[in-house]
Design a protein around this motif. Structure first.
Motif, PDB file in Angstrom:
ATOM      1  N   LEU A 201      -2.219 -22.921 -35.005  1.00 33.53           N
ATOM      2  CA  LEU A 201      -1.971 -23.966 -33.993  1.00 33.53           C
ATOM      3  C   LEU A 201      -3.433 -24.213 -33.170  1.00 33.53           C
ATOM      4  N   VAL A 202      -4.235 -23.322 -33.178  1.00 30.84           N
ATOM      5  CA  VAL A 202      -5.536 -23.817 -32.720  1.00 30.84           C
ATOM      6  C   VAL A 202      -6.565 -24.481 -33.738  1.00 30.84           C
ATOM      7  N   ILE A 203      -6.432 -23.836 -34.973  1.00 27.76           N
ATOM      8  CA  ILE A 203      -6.878 -24.982 -35.917  1.00 27.76           C
ATOM      9  C   ILE A 203      -6.433 -26.323 -36.251  1.00 27.76           C
ATOM     10  N   ALA A 204      -5.076 -26.531 -35.833  1.00 26.60           N
ATOM     11  CA  ALA A 204      -4.317 -27.793 -35.771  1.00 26.60           C
ATOM     12  C   ALA A 204      -4.777 -28.733 -34.835  1.00 26.60           C
ATOM     13  N   ILE A 205      -5.092 -27.915 -33.606  1.00 35.02           N
ATOM     14  CA  ILE A 205      -5.583 -28.745 -32.545  1.00 35.02           C
ATOM     15  C   ILE A 205      -6.986 -29.489 -32.611  1.00 35.02           C
ATOM     16  N   ILE A 206      -7.604 -28.593 -33.122  1.00 30.85           N
ATOM     17  CA  ILE A 206      -9.204 -28.710 -33.377  1.00 30.85           C
ATOM     18  C   ILE A 206      -9.119 -29.820 -34.593  1.00 30.85           C
TER      19      ILE A 206
ATOM     20  N   ILE B 195      -8.220 -33.403 -32.839  1.00 29.91           N
ATOM     21  CA  ILE B 195      -9.186 -33.981 -32.326  1.00 29.91           C
ATOM     22  C   ILE B 195     -10.301 -34.537 -33.078  1.00 29.91           C
ATOM     23  N   GLY B 196     -10.711 -33.834 -34.004  1.00 27.83           N
ATOM     24  CA  GLY B 196     -11.612 -34.327 -35.176  1.00 27.83           C
ATOM     25  C   GLY B 196     -11.195 -35.448 -35.789  1.00 27.83           C
ATOM     26  N   LEU B 197      -9.600 -35.769 -35.970  1.00 25.38           N
ATOM     27  CA  LEU B 197      -9.394 -36.822 -36.879  1.00 25.38           C
ATOM     28  C   LEU B 197      -9.027 -38.124 -35.853  1.00 25.38           C
ATOM     29  N   PHE B 198      -8.825 -37.923 -34.643  1.00 22.87           N
ATOM     30  CA  PHE B 198      -8.858 -38.881 -33.701  1.00 22.87           C
ATOM     31  C   PHE B 198     -10.238 -39.483 -33.374  1.00 22.87           C
ATOM     32  N   VAL B 199     -11.127 -38.577 -33.407  1.00 27.17           N
ATOM     33  CA  VAL B 199     -12.616 -39.101 -33.256  1.00 27.17           C
ATOM     34  C   VAL B 199     -12.896 -40.223 -34.520  1.00 27.17           C
TER      35      VAL B 199
END
Length: 266
Positions: free
Chosen positions: A179-184, A187-191
């Motif tokens: 879950l932590v890896i997915a959140i990170i 965020i990177g994909l949105f950027v």
């Protein structure tokens, strides 16, 4: 699982199934993971770090493959290495990838071994806590007046329910690093590309709804199968008794078995 927590739920107004699941998971998260937060912290950290090392190993291989395809050179510590002709660069990339993968494997091994140890400790803790509550004897009349039923129910609480709690704790604990890896990653994909990422998330949301409904239907079917196991067992026993007491030979077939098995009275 635990008797004290069940009494709190029973004293309140009967909640919906979803509310009961949420309440149970919330209580179990606090009772298991928060209670053992230092050990859980090491398990979660090692799991996340193992994933990070594995991602770095893959990224290094992809980067080196890109250099090979383009025939480019790379500057390392003031030295220029050509990707296609430098054997030293190949050795460095291979060694670095090997070390990253070995580190990832060791951290994964430590995380899983620690998870098993924590599950053992928590199951023993749950069993001991249940025995302490049962030793008071106040729950015996509430379960059943039959001594055999009391014994079976209390044994199930001490033995099986503690295992279920340990199993759920492991599921909660092992879901945190991904879950932590997915959140990170999100965020990177949105950027990188917010519009495309938003479209992907819409598709994922639809897929999650469909998957959830399939999972709920499967869970209901599993519960129904478990519920009918005892009934089917009694039907088989009755059917076998009839066959043993009958002097005539019985020719069996699929239709015969279906008719006699499900039409056999209890």
């Amino acid at each position: 699982m635990m008797i004290s927590h069940s009494s709190k739920l029973n004293n309140q107004r009967k909640p919906s199934r979803r509310s009961r699941y949420v309440e149970l998971v919330r209580w179990l998260f606090s009772d298991s993971i928060i209670r053992n937060r230092w050990m859980c912290g090491r398990i979660i950290s090692s799991g996340i770090l193992a994933t990070v090392l594995e991602i770095n190993a893959i990224a290094l291989i992809v980067y080196y493959g890109g250099l090979l395809s383009k025939g480019e050179s790379i500057d390392l510590l003031g030295n220029l290495f050509n990707a296609r002709s430098s054997f030293q660069l190949l050795i460095m990339v291979a060694s670095s990838t090997f070390l990253l993968l070995i580190g990832s494997a060791l951290l994964t091994w430590y995380s899983r071994l620690s998870t098993l140890r924590l599950r053992k400790l928590y199951e023993l803790f749950c069993s001991n806590r249940a025995l302490e509550v049962i030793s008071s004897g106040v729950w015996f009349p509430l379960i059943s007046k039959n001594e055999a039923t009391q014994q079976a129910t209390l044994t199930r609480i001490v033995r099986m329910d503690s295992r279920y709690c340990g199993r759920i704790m492991v599921a909660l604990l092992t879901s945190i690093p991904p879950l932590v890896i997915a959140i990170i990653a999100c965020i990177g994909l949105f950027v990188i590309n917010p519009i495309l990422t938003s479209g992907v998330f819409v598709l994922l949301g639809v897929a999650c709804v469909v998957t959830m409904r399939i999972g709920v239907s499967g869970a209901k079917a599993s519960v129904e199968i478990e519920r009918n196991q005892k009934l089917i067992g009694r039907s088989y026993k009755t059917l076998i008794s009839k066959m043993k007491s009958s002097s005539a030979d019985i020719v069996t077939s699929d239709n015969w078995l279906k008719k006699n098995l499900f039409d056999t009275p209890e």
